[in-house]
Write a protein that holds these residues in place. Structure first.
Motif, PDB file in Angstrom:
ATOM      1  N   ALA A 149       0.835  -1.200   0.000  1.00 57.56           N
ATOM      2  CA  ALA A 149       0.000   0.000   0.000  1.00 57.56           C
ATOM      3  C   ALA A 149       0.873   1.255   0.000  1.00 57.56           C
ATOM      4  CB  ALA A 149      -0.916  -0.004   1.223  1.00 57.56           C
ATOM      5  N   GLY A 150       1.951   1.242   0.780  1.00 57.63           N
ATOM      6  CA  GLY A 150       2.855   2.393   0.808  1.00 57.63           C
ATOM      7  C   GLY A 150       3.538   2.620  -0.530  1.00 57.63           C
ATOM      8  N   TRP A 151       4.005   1.530  -1.138  1.00 60.86           N
ATOM      9  CA  TRP A 151       4.617   1.645  -2.453  1.00 60.86           C
ATOM     10  C   TRP A 151       3.577   2.006  -3.506  1.00 60.86           C
ATOM     11  CZ3 TRP A 151       9.431   1.501  -4.704  1.00 60.86           C
ATOM     12  CH2 TRP A 151      10.500   1.332  -3.820  1.00 60.86           C
ATOM     13  N   GLY A 152       2.325   1.665  -3.252  1.00 58.18           N
ATOM     14  CA  GLY A 152       1.261   2.093  -4.148  1.00 58.18           C
ATOM     15  C   GLY A 152       1.149   3.603  -4.186  1.00 58.18           C
ATOM     16  N   ILE A 153       1.384   4.253  -3.045  1.00 58.60           N
ATOM     17  CA  ILE A 153       1.376   5.719  -3.001  1.00 58.60           C
ATOM     18  C   ILE A 153       2.534   6.273  -3.828  1.00 58.60           C
ATOM     19  CG2 ILE A 153       1.587   7.717  -1.473  1.00 58.60           C
ATOM     20  CD1 ILE A 153       0.228   6.001   0.694  1.00 58.60           C
ATOM     21  N   VAL A 154       3.721   5.652  -3.708  1.00 55.53           N
ATOM     22  CA  VAL A 154       4.858   6.048  -4.543  1.00 55.53           C
ATOM     23  C   VAL A 154       4.500   5.875  -6.018  1.00 55.53           C
ATOM     24  CG1 VAL A 154       7.258   5.529  -5.140  1.00 55.53           C
ATOM     25  CG2 VAL A 154       6.528   5.451  -2.745  1.00 55.53           C
ATOM     26  N   LEU A 155       3.810   4.801  -6.323  1.00 50.24           N
ATOM     27  CA  LEU A 155       3.407   4.512  -7.698  1.00 50.24           C
ATOM     28  C   LEU A 155       2.489   5.613  -8.233  1.00 50.24           C
ATOM     29  CD1 LEU A 155       3.702   2.073  -9.743  1.00 50.24           C
ATOM     30  CD2 LEU A 155       1.444   1.371  -8.949  1.00 50.24           C
ATOM     31  N   VAL A 156       1.514   6.032  -7.437  1.00 49.77           N
ATOM     32  CA  VAL A 156       0.581   7.065  -7.873  1.00 49.77           C
ATOM     33  C   VAL A 156       1.298   8.396  -8.078  1.00 49.77           C
ATOM     34  CG1 VAL A 156      -1.454   8.412  -7.217  1.00 49.77           C
ATOM     35  CG2 VAL A 156      -1.414   5.955  -6.800  1.00 49.77           C
ATOM     36  N   VAL A 157       2.153   8.782  -7.123  1.00 54.68           N
ATOM     37  CA  VAL A 157       2.856  10.068  -7.216  1.00 54.68           C
ATOM     38  C   VAL A 157       3.775  10.104  -8.433  1.00 54.68           C
ATOM     39  CG1 VAL A 157       4.533  11.574  -6.071  1.00 54.68           C
ATOM     40  CG2 VAL A 157       2.698  10.518  -4.739  1.00 54.68           C
ATOM     41  N   SER A 158       4.578   9.062  -8.604  1.00 58.72           N
ATOM     42  CA  SER A 158       5.481   9.030  -9.756  1.00 58.72           C
ATOM     43  C   SER A 158       4.699   8.895 -11.059  1.00 58.72           C
ATOM     44  CB  SER A 158       6.478   7.872  -9.621  1.00 58.72           C
ATOM     45  OG  SER A 158       5.804   6.624  -9.506  1.00 58.72           O
ATOM     46  N   GLY A 159       3.583   8.175 -11.024  1.00 56.92           N
ATOM     47  CA  GLY A 159       2.759   8.024 -12.220  1.00 56.92           C
ATOM     48  C   GLY A 159       2.156   9.335 -12.673  1.00 56.92           C
ATOM     49  N   LEU A 160       1.714  10.158 -11.731  1.00 56.26           N
ATOM     50  CA  LEU A 160       1.166  11.463 -12.100  1.00 56.26           C
ATOM     51  C   LEU A 160       2.221  12.353 -12.740  1.00 56.26           C
ATOM     52  CD1 LEU A 160      -1.168  12.213  -9.054  1.00 56.26           C
ATOM     53  CD2 LEU A 160      -1.866  11.709 -11.403  1.00 56.26           C
ATOM     54  N   TYR A 161       3.463  12.264 -12.253  1.00 57.08           N
ATOM     55  CA  TYR A 161       4.551  13.037 -12.865  1.00 57.08           C
ATOM     56  C   TYR A 161       4.791  12.560 -14.300  1.00 57.08           C
ATOM     57  CZ  TYR A 161       9.160  14.843 -13.927  1.00 57.08           C
ATOM     58  OH  TYR A 161      10.217  15.466 -14.553  1.00 57.08           O
ATOM     59  N   LEU A 162       4.806  11.252 -14.509  1.00 55.44           N
ATOM     60  CA  LEU A 162       5.025  10.715 -15.850  1.00 55.44           C
ATOM     61  C   LEU A 162       3.849  11.000 -16.771  1.00 55.44           C
ATOM     62  CD1 LEU A 162       6.506   7.222 -14.875  1.00 55.44           C
ATOM     63  CD2 LEU A 162       7.773   9.209 -15.693  1.00 55.44           C
ATOM     64  N   TRP A 163       2.643  11.073 -16.209  1.00 54.53           N
ATOM     65  CA  TRP A 163       1.436  11.320 -17.002  1.00 54.53           C
ATOM     66  C   TRP A 163       1.389  12.729 -17.557  1.00 54.53           C
ATOM     67  CZ3 TRP A 163      -2.076  15.110 -15.653  1.00 54.53           C
ATOM     68  CH2 TRP A 163      -3.264  15.154 -16.402  1.00 54.53           C
ATOM     69  N   GLY A 194      -4.833   5.520 -14.764  1.00 51.57           N
ATOM     70  CA  GLY A 194      -4.073   5.996 -13.619  1.00 51.57           C
ATOM     71  C   GLY A 194      -4.427   7.413 -13.235  1.00 51.57           C
ATOM     72  N   PHE A 195      -4.635   8.276 -14.239  1.00 50.99           N
ATOM     73  CA  PHE A 195      -4.971   9.670 -13.931  1.00 50.99           C
ATOM     74  C   PHE A 195      -6.354   9.786 -13.319  1.00 50.99           C
ATOM     75  CE2 PHE A 195      -7.307  13.448 -15.461  1.00 50.99           C
ATOM     76  CZ  PHE A 195      -6.708  14.389 -14.629  1.00 50.99           C
ATOM     77  N   TRP A 196      -7.368   9.226 -14.001  1.00 47.03           N
ATOM     78  CA  TRP A 196      -8.735   9.388 -13.515  1.00 47.03           C
ATOM     79  C   TRP A 196      -8.979   8.658 -12.195  1.00 47.03           C
ATOM     80  CZ3 TRP A 196     -11.327  13.227 -15.221  1.00 47.03           C
ATOM     81  CH2 TRP A 196     -11.201  13.671 -16.535  1.00 47.03           C
ATOM     82  N   GLY A 197      -8.224   7.619 -11.944  1.00 52.58           N
ATOM     83  CA  GLY A 197      -8.437   6.872 -10.706  1.00 52.58           C
ATOM     84  C   GLY A 197      -7.482   7.221  -9.583  1.00 52.58           C
ATOM     85  N   SER A 198      -6.598   8.194  -9.810  1.00 51.29           N
ATOM     86  CA  SER A 198      -5.524   8.460  -8.843  1.00 51.29           C
ATOM     87  C   SER A 198      -6.040   8.877  -7.471  1.00 51.29           C
ATOM     88  CB  SER A 198      -4.563   9.511  -9.391  1.00 51.29           C
ATOM     89  OG  SER A 198      -5.252  10.712  -9.698  1.00 51.29           O
ATOM     90  N   LEU A 199      -7.011   9.793  -7.438  1.00 52.14           N
ATOM     91  CA  LEU A 199      -7.497  10.274  -6.142  1.00 52.14           C
ATOM     92  C   LEU A 199      -8.220   9.162  -5.382  1.00 52.14           C
ATOM     93  CD1 LEU A 199      -8.781  13.896  -6.900  1.00 52.14           C
ATOM     94  CD2 LEU A 199      -6.669  13.192  -5.751  1.00 52.14           C
ATOM     95  N   LEU A 200      -9.056   8.394  -6.095  1.00 59.00           N
ATOM     96  CA  LEU A 200      -9.758   7.301  -5.426  1.00 59.00           C
ATOM     97  C   LEU A 200      -8.794   6.201  -5.004  1.00 59.00           C
ATOM     98  CD1 LEU A 200     -13.036   7.006  -7.521  1.00 59.00           C
ATOM     99  CD2 LEU A 200     -12.846   7.603  -5.102  1.00 59.00           C
ATOM    100  N   LEU A 201      -7.765   5.966  -5.818  1.00 58.23           N
ATOM    101  CA  LEU A 201      -6.773   4.960  -5.440  1.00 58.23           C
ATOM    102  C   LEU A 201      -6.012   5.394  -4.194  1.00 58.23           C
ATOM    103  CD1 LEU A 201      -5.267   2.361  -5.873  1.00 58.23           C
ATOM    104  CD2 LEU A 201      -3.829   3.503  -7.564  1.00 58.23           C
ATOM    105  N   LEU A 202      -5.637   6.672  -4.124  1.00 60.75           N
ATOM    106  CA  LEU A 202      -4.974   7.182  -2.916  1.00 60.75           C
ATOM    107  C   LEU A 202      -5.885   7.029  -1.705  1.00 60.75           C
ATOM    108  CD1 LEU A 202      -3.155  10.428  -4.138  1.00 60.75           C
ATOM    109  CD2 LEU A 202      -2.088   8.349  -3.237  1.00 60.75           C
ATOM    110  N   PHE A 203      -7.176   7.335  -1.885  1.00 63.70           N
ATOM    111  CA  PHE A 203      -8.120   7.167  -0.779  1.00 63.70           C
ATOM    112  C   PHE A 203      -8.186   5.711  -0.335  1.00 63.70           C
ATOM    113  CE2 PHE A 203     -12.394   5.595   0.162  1.00 63.70           C
ATOM    114  CZ  PHE A 203     -12.591   6.185   1.393  1.00 63.70           C
ATOM    115  N   MET A 204      -8.262   4.785  -1.305  1.00 62.15           N
ATOM    116  CA  MET A 204      -8.336   3.361  -0.965  1.00 62.15           C
ATOM    117  C   MET A 204      -7.090   2.905  -0.220  1.00 62.15           C
ATOM    118  SD  MET A 204     -11.251   2.101  -2.151  1.00 62.15           S
ATOM    119  CE  MET A 204     -11.209   0.416  -2.754  1.00 62.15           C
ATOM    120  N   LEU A 205      -5.920   3.362  -0.671  1.00 64.05           N
ATOM    121  CA  LEU A 205      -4.670   2.960  -0.028  1.00 64.05           C
ATOM    122  C   LEU A 205      -4.578   3.506   1.392  1.00 64.05           C
ATOM    123  CD1 LEU A 205      -2.277   3.526  -3.056  1.00 64.05           C
ATOM    124  CD2 LEU A 205      -2.935   1.314  -2.096  1.00 64.05           C
ATOM    125  N   LEU A 206      -4.901   4.787   1.563  1.00 63.70           N
ATOM    126  CA  LEU A 206      -4.775   5.413   2.883  1.00 63.70           C
ATOM    127  C   LEU A 206      -5.819   4.885   3.861  1.00 63.70           C
ATOM    128  CD1 LEU A 206      -4.029   9.083   1.783  1.00 63.70           C
ATOM    129  CD2 LEU A 206      -2.460   7.529   2.950  1.00 63.70           C
TER     130      LEU A 206
END
Length: 467
Positions: A149-163, A194-206
């Protein structure tokens, strides 16, 4: 794009690659088990309707009569929990331990007939929940889920930069190019989901991490508090209410997991039963323990206290054990946890939504949203869409890696050379590492491994290929 941006883009891509390769299998498992648990109400009736549905026929039997019936049917079984019928057409459920197994026995509340039994730990919902929470591995599995879950947050943050499009057309950024083929199609699907689901994915992880055994426990200890005076006059067992929970089944809400579990006072109850005429003899001789109050009295107390249907009653464990009435309600405002003395029936503690602090209310609301229970079917559909996004995002990422991976090679993006110090990235990683210590330690470990081993192996391979 400047050299600085190119270099940092390559580094972000490399970290996104590592995070994705580690996280993807966990995300797929969590999404699949999450879908199973998400539709628990529907699946329970579809798969086990013969155990859960009954035809109302007159007045139901008392809880004591049903308990006695369990004793007749399974004389060697030890009852640990009772779940009263949630409606007139639903069965009563007893959880028992028998021959090393934990079973759920379903009884017709009107005639006491046994409708059937089910393994309480190895049924579809229990297994899905245990896999979702700790991979059915206990503490090691819990830590792996927390790391993922923690690395999932890293995944979302880095993914948004790449997006971020950086001057490119918004096709393939906000919506996929459906006419694309091969790796480009998978790349578009991955980026857009990844973009459209990023906020909900962060919510699910946290929201999910609040249940983990390391970070979640520390978070609860730091932010979730009740007035100590609530338990000042209550005998304590030395355990906490969370000891009633396990990976395959939830008994008490998150908000009360760290609260003291009271103890029953047999001496006080014996004094009440003995009366004043016992004199000194009651003190001179060892007193026999008074009988426990009946199960129906506990049901009556729960109903009188306004506990909503769907609650469970955990029976006392040992001479000082208590009855625990608890409901982990779909609407967290209906949460209730009551502990009753087994001998007198007195309510020792009664914790409700009104007693929760701001953090506890936020977490409980988030958990119900996470589990798709907060606003009915619409909540289930929303979370189903999130799970599908996670599945497609994870699978598309793996397909992209497989398609671009050189034959016989791992295929990690190359480590950029002469990378300047990018303060923003360092700050973000530092914040993530401090906020989630297990992630921070693993980030350092992977960074050292990458710098000292993986990058050197890649450089040697390049030299060998050029030669």
């Amino acid at each position: 794009m400047s050299d600085t941006r190119v270099s940092f883009y390559g580094l972000a891509w490399r970290w996104h690659f590592y995070a994705g390769l580690f996280v993807a299998p966990f995300m797929i498992l969590l999404a699949l088990t999450g879908i199973v648990y998400l539709f628990k109400p529907q699946l329970d009736l579809a798969l086990d309707g013969d155990l859960r549905r009954v035809i109302p026929a007159g007045a139901p039997l008392s809880a004591d009569a049903l308990l006695a019936r369990v004793g007749e049917l399974r004389p060697q079984a030890q009852v640990s929990k009772y779940l009263p019928p949630v409606a007139a057409d639903r069965s009563a459920e007893f959880v028992v331990a028998e021959n090393g197994r934990e079973l759920s026995l379903f009884l017709d509340p009107y005639g006491g007939a046994l409708l059937g039994s089910q393994d309480a730990r190895y049924n579809l919902q229990a297994v899905a929940r245990a896999l979702h929470g700790e991979l059915m591995l206990g503490t090691p599995g819990d830590r792996l889920i927390e790391l993922a879950a923690g690395w999932g947050i890293v995944l979302v943050v880095s993914g948004l930069y790449l997006w971020w499009p950086r001057g490119r057309a918004w096709r393939g950024v906000l919506w996929p190019r459906l006419s694309a083929r091969g790796r480009l199609f998978w790349r578009d699907l991955h980026a857009v989901l990844g973009f459209w689901g990023s906020l909900l994915l962060l919510f699910m992880l946290l929201s999910g991490m609040t249940w983990t055994g390391f970070w979640g426990k520390a978070f609860s200890g730091a932010w979730n508090h009740f007035p100590a005076a609530m338990w000042d006059a209550v005998p304590k067992s030395g355990l906490v209410a969370g000891s009633l929970n396990r990976a395959s089944a939830q008994t008490v809400p998150w908000a009360v997991e760290d609260t003291p579990l009271p103890a029953s006072d047999s001496h006080a109850a014996h004094g009440q039963h003995a009366g004043h005429g016992a004199g000194h003899a009651a003190h001179d001789a060892p007193a026999e323990r008074p009988p426990s109050v009946g199960l129906q009295r506990v049901v009556d107390s729960a109903n009188a206290a306004g506990v909503v249907p769907g609650y469970s009653i955990t029976l006392p464990n040992g001479p000082e054990g208590v009855y625990t009435v608890s409901v982990f309600a779909d609407d967290p405002r209906d949460d209730a946890t009551l502990h009753l003395d087994r001998y007198s029936g007195r309510v020792l503690a009664d914790v409700r939504w009104a007693d929760y602090g701001l953090v506890a209310r936020s977490v409980e609301t988030g958990v119900m949203l996470h589990e798709g229970k907060l606003f009915g079917l619409a909540n289930q559909v929303l979370m189903l869409l999130v799970c599908l996004c996670i599945l497609l995002g994870s699978l598309s990422g793996l397909v992209m890696w497989w398609k671009r991976r050189p034959a016989g090679r791992f295929g990690a993006p190359p480590l950029p050379h002469a990378l300047p110090l990018w303060k923003g990235a360092v700050l973000i990683l530092a914040i993530l590492g401090l906020a989630f210590p297990l992630v921070g330690l693993s980030l350092l470990l992977v960074w050292v491994l990458d710098r000292l081993l993986l990058s050197r192996l890649a450089a040697r391979r390049e030299v060998a290929e050029r030669a």
